[in-house]
Write a protein that holds these residues in place. Structure first.
Motif, PDB file in Angstrom:
ATOM      1  N   UNK A  66       0.827  -1.203   0.000  1.00  0.00           N
ATOM      2  CA  UNK A  66       0.000   0.000   0.000  1.00  0.00           C
ATOM      3  C   UNK A  66       0.862   1.254   0.000  1.00  0.00           C
ATOM      4  N   UNK A  67       1.927   1.267   0.781  1.00  0.00           N
ATOM      5  CA  UNK A  67       2.843   2.416   0.790  1.00  0.00           C
ATOM      6  C   UNK A  67       3.472   2.620  -0.580  1.00  0.00           C
ATOM      7  N   UNK A  72       3.762   5.702  -5.729  1.00  0.00           N
ATOM      8  CA  UNK A  72       3.652   5.759  -7.178  1.00  0.00           C
ATOM      9  C   UNK A  72       2.574   6.735  -7.620  1.00  0.00           C
ATOM     10  N   UNK A  73       1.457   6.711  -6.945  1.00  0.00           N
ATOM     11  CA  UNK A  73       0.344   7.587  -7.332  1.00  0.00           C
ATOM     12  C   UNK A  73       0.681   9.056  -7.093  1.00  0.00           C
ATOM     13  N   UNK A  74       1.503   9.353  -6.091  1.00  0.00           N
ATOM     14  CA  UNK A  74       1.899  10.752  -5.869  1.00  0.00           C
ATOM     15  C   UNK A  74       2.709  11.269  -7.050  1.00  0.00           C
TER      16      UNK A  74
END
Length: 76
Positions: A66-67, A72-74
């Protein structure tokens, strides 16, 4: 050969017609090919989503998934 009547969505029928025209074969030949391909697949190739999730659960070995996903999404 045995004749069979099938019902298709309009989009699928249009796609089949276009593909058949591009390949220069009747639509029925495309359907026959698709059936042969499907029959040749092993059960592992068409397992349900639940089976796939079960089989791949725990395969991520690089820390907290999850981290990693949030990092990656940031970047997006």
């Amino acid at each position: 050969m045995v004749r069979t009547i099938i019902a298709l969505d309009e989009d699928d029928k249009r796609w089949l017609d276009r593909r058949a025209q591009e390949e220069g074969v009747p639509m029925t030949e495309l359907i026959r090919r698709a059936v042969r391909l499907l029959r040749g697949q092993t059960p592992e190739e068409y397992r349900s989503l639940d089976d796939l999730l079960e089989a791949t659960s725990g395969t991520w070995k690089h820390g907290d998934g999850l981290s990693y996903q949030k990092r990656l999404r940031r970047e997006w």
